[in-house]
Design an enzyme around this catalytic site. Structure first.
Site, mmCIF file in Angstrom:
data_model
loop_
_atom_site.group_PDB
_atom_site.id
_atom_site.type_symbol
_atom_site.label_atom_id
_atom_site.label_comp_id
_atom_site.label_asym_id
_atom_site.label_seq_id
_atom_site.Cartn_x
_atom_site.Cartn_y
_atom_site.Cartn_z
ATOM 1 N N ALA A 21 0.931 -1.388 0.313
ATOM 2 C CA ALA A 21 0.235 -0.255 -0.158
ATOM 3 C C ALA A 21 1.026 1.569 0.043
ATOM 4 O O ALA A 21 2.103 1.257 0.667
ATOM 5 C CB ALA A 21 -0.975 0.328 1.366
ATOM 6 N N TYR A 48 0.467 -4.199 -11.530
ATOM 7 C CA TYR A 48 0.779 -6.146 -11.516
ATOM 8 C C TYR A 48 0.688 -5.942 -13.343
ATOM 9 O O TYR A 48 1.729 -6.669 -13.613
ATOM 10 C CB TYR A 48 -0.332 -6.892 -11.245
ATOM 11 C CG TYR A 48 -0.577 -6.727 -9.521
ATOM 12 C CD1 TYR A 48 0.923 -5.995 -8.520
ATOM 13 C CD2 TYR A 48 -1.252 -6.777 -8.629
ATOM 14 C CE1 TYR A 48 0.565 -5.110 -7.082
ATOM 15 C CE2 TYR A 48 -1.878 -6.092 -7.400
ATOM 16 C CZ TYR A 48 -0.357 -5.911 -6.886
ATOM 17 O OH TYR A 48 -0.858 -5.563 -5.201
ATOM 18 N N GLU A 91 -2.822 -12.164 -4.693
ATOM 19 C CA GLU A 91 -3.736 -11.782 -4.904
ATOM 20 C C GLU A 91 -4.392 -10.534 -4.808
ATOM 21 O O GLU A 91 -4.233 -9.800 -3.908
ATOM 22 C CB GLU A 91 -5.178 -12.589 -4.397
ATOM 23 C CG GLU A 91 -4.947 -14.173 -3.808
ATOM 24 C CD GLU A 91 -3.476 -15.118 -2.818
ATOM 25 O OE1 GLU A 91 -3.291 -14.265 -2.098
ATOM 26 O OE2 GLU A 91 -3.754 -15.721 -3.025
ATOM 27 N N ASN A 123 -10.488 -4.381 -7.601
ATOM 28 C CA ASN A 123 -9.318 -2.935 -7.391
ATOM 29 C C ASN A 123 -8.617 -2.808 -8.356
ATOM 30 O O ASN A 123 -7.364 -3.574 -8.917
ATOM 31 C CB ASN A 123 -8.320 -4.365 -6.379
ATOM 32 C CG ASN A 123 -6.949 -2.764 -5.916
ATOM 33 O OD1 ASN A 123 -7.534 -1.377 -6.393
ATOM 34 N ND2 ASN A 123 -7.034 -2.395 -4.783
HETATM 35 C C1 LIG Z 1 -1.918 -0.040 -6.382
HETATM 36 C C2 LIG Z 1 -0.892 1.141 -4.983
HETATM 37 C C3 LIG Z 1 -0.012 0.201 -3.805
HETATM 38 C C4 LIG Z 1 -0.480 1.776 -6.202
HETATM 39 O O1 LIG Z 1 0.746 2.790 -5.780
HETATM 40 P P1 LIG Z 1 1.259 4.175 -7.065
HETATM 41 O O2 LIG Z 1 1.887 3.670 -6.188
HETATM 42 O O3 LIG Z 1 0.019 4.749 -7.075
HETATM 43 O O4 LIG Z 1 1.672 2.796 -7.859
HETATM 44 P P2 LIG Z 1 2.662 3.630 -8.968
HETATM 45 O O5 LIG Z 1 3.134 5.185 -8.919
HETATM 46 O O6 LIG Z 1 3.888 3.165 -9.134
HETATM 47 O O7 LIG Z 1 2.138 2.897 -10.330
HETATM 48 C C5 LIG Z 1 2.287 2.307 -11.346
HETATM 49 C C6 LIG Z 1 1.913 2.091 -12.919
HETATM 50 O O8 LIG Z 1 0.118 1.619 -11.697
HETATM 51 C C7 LIG Z 1 -0.900 1.750 -12.429
HETATM 52 N N1 LIG Z 1 -1.387 2.630 -11.613
HETATM 53 C C8 LIG Z 1 -1.453 2.386 -10.301
HETATM 54 N N2 LIG Z 1 -2.563 3.344 -9.852
HETATM 55 C C9 LIG Z 1 -3.465 3.308 -10.412
HETATM 56 C C10 LIG Z 1 -4.733 3.866 -11.207
HETATM 57 N N3 LIG Z 1 -5.666 4.783 -9.531
HETATM 58 N N4 LIG Z 1 -5.134 3.954 -12.192
HETATM 59 C C11 LIG Z 1 -5.179 2.810 -13.044
HETATM 60 N N5 LIG Z 1 -3.519 2.675 -13.429
HETATM 61 C C12 LIG Z 1 -2.987 2.819 -12.486
HETATM 62 C C13 LIG Z 1 -0.520 2.590 -13.631
HETATM 63 O O9 LIG Z 1 -0.167 1.840 -14.582
HETATM 64 C C14 LIG Z 1 1.475 3.753 -12.978
HETATM 65 O O10 LIG Z 1 2.139 3.449 -14.194
HETATM 66 P P3 LIG Z 1 1.461 5.254 -14.855
HETATM 67 O O11 LIG Z 1 2.118 5.950 -13.534
HETATM 68 O O12 LIG Z 1 3.100 4.697 -15.598
HETATM 69 O O13 LIG Z 1 0.288 5.136 -15.439
HETATM 70 C C15 LIG Z 1 -1.762 1.950 -4.658
HETATM 71 O O14 LIG Z 1 -3.437 2.163 -5.228
HETATM 72 C C16 LIG Z 1 -2.341 1.805 -3.448
HETATM 73 O O15 LIG Z 1 -1.980 1.581 -1.824
HETATM 74 N N6 LIG Z 1 -4.239 1.563 -3.872
HETATM 75 C C17 LIG Z 1 -4.177 0.480 -2.260
HETATM 76 C C18 LIG Z 1 -4.112 -0.594 -1.660
HETATM 77 C C19 LIG Z 1 -3.999 -1.585 -2.581
HETATM 78 O O16 LIG Z 1 -5.108 -2.143 -3.657
HETATM 79 N N7 LIG Z 1 -3.327 -2.203 -2.545
HETATM 80 C C20 LIG Z 1 -3.003 -4.087 -3.586
HETATM 81 C C21 LIG Z 1 -3.724 -4.604 -2.911
HETATM 82 S S1 LIG Z 1 -3.630 -6.113 -4.351
#
Ligand SMILES: CC(C)(COP(=O)(O)OP(=O)(O)OC[C@H]1O[C@@H](n2cnc3c(N)ncnc32)[C@H](O)[C@@H]1OP(=O)(O)O)[C@@H](O)C(=O)NCCC(=O)NCCS
Length: 158
Positions: A83, A128, A116, A121
């Protein structure tokens, strides 16, 4: 928790118990059924578990931006939790954590990495996919809170 207008540099290091205040703020803001603090404490003492935090150094001191929890079992890595602080999403922090663990476990000879993810989401699934994980299965009603299915995603560690 302080927020920074801009993150210039992040670094990744093992999580310590002192990080748990910040980690819990992120955890509670990120999941419908967040892990309780004592689960993180248990994982910190679990020999098969690796916990890393992504940090930034700011004027107010070091700030936890995100974290990842993985298990290494018989050459397979399972991502149990990842996260990022809501203020700092879409800034490459989860990507940095994934790159770090891929390199960390490659050096330890791990073969595959899997996780998973909730069917709804999309941000996580996109993340991923960007890292060449592909779906290999579905766990029906895996998440009891929302009764959502889990998509199992996997990739080799090369
Ligand atoms: C999922 C999560 C970990 C992503 O973290 P993040 O630091 O924002 O991700 P990044 O900035 O490294 O993003 C990498 C890529 O992921 C994808 N991505 C990330 N957030 C996205 C969004 N809101 N919508 C679409 N694609 C997304 C994109 O491909 C992105 O690449 P880009 O920015 O060049 O387009 C974050 O949204 C989060 O903490 N969510 C809540 C917890 C969660 O769902 N954890 C995963 C459980 S399986």
């Amino acid at each position: 928790m302080n927020s920074l207008a801009k993150i210039d540099e992040i670094f990744i290091r093992p999580m310590h118990q002192e990080d748990l205040h910040d980690v819990m703020l992120i955890e509670n803001a990120s999941f419908p059924s967040p892990w309780p603090r004592n689960l993180f404490i248990r994982e910190l003492g679990n020999p098969i578990s690796d916990l890393f935090v992504a940090m930034s150094s700011g004027r107010a001191g070091d700030l936890v931006l995100g974290y990842i929890v993985c298990w290494l079992v018989a050459g397979d890595v399972h991502i149990h939790n990842v996260a990022v602080h809501p203020h700092f999403r879409r800034g490459g922090i989860a990507s940095a954590l994934l790159e770090y663990v891929l390199s960390y476990y490659q050096q330890r000879g791990a073969q595959t990495i899997y996780l998973e993810v909730r069917e709804q989401n999309r941000p996580a699934q996109e993340l991923y996919k960007k890292f060449q994980f592909h779906p290999v299965g579905l766990r029906h009603r895996y998440y009891s809170d929302t009764e959502e299915d889990a998509i199992v995603m996997q990739r080799p560690i090369v």
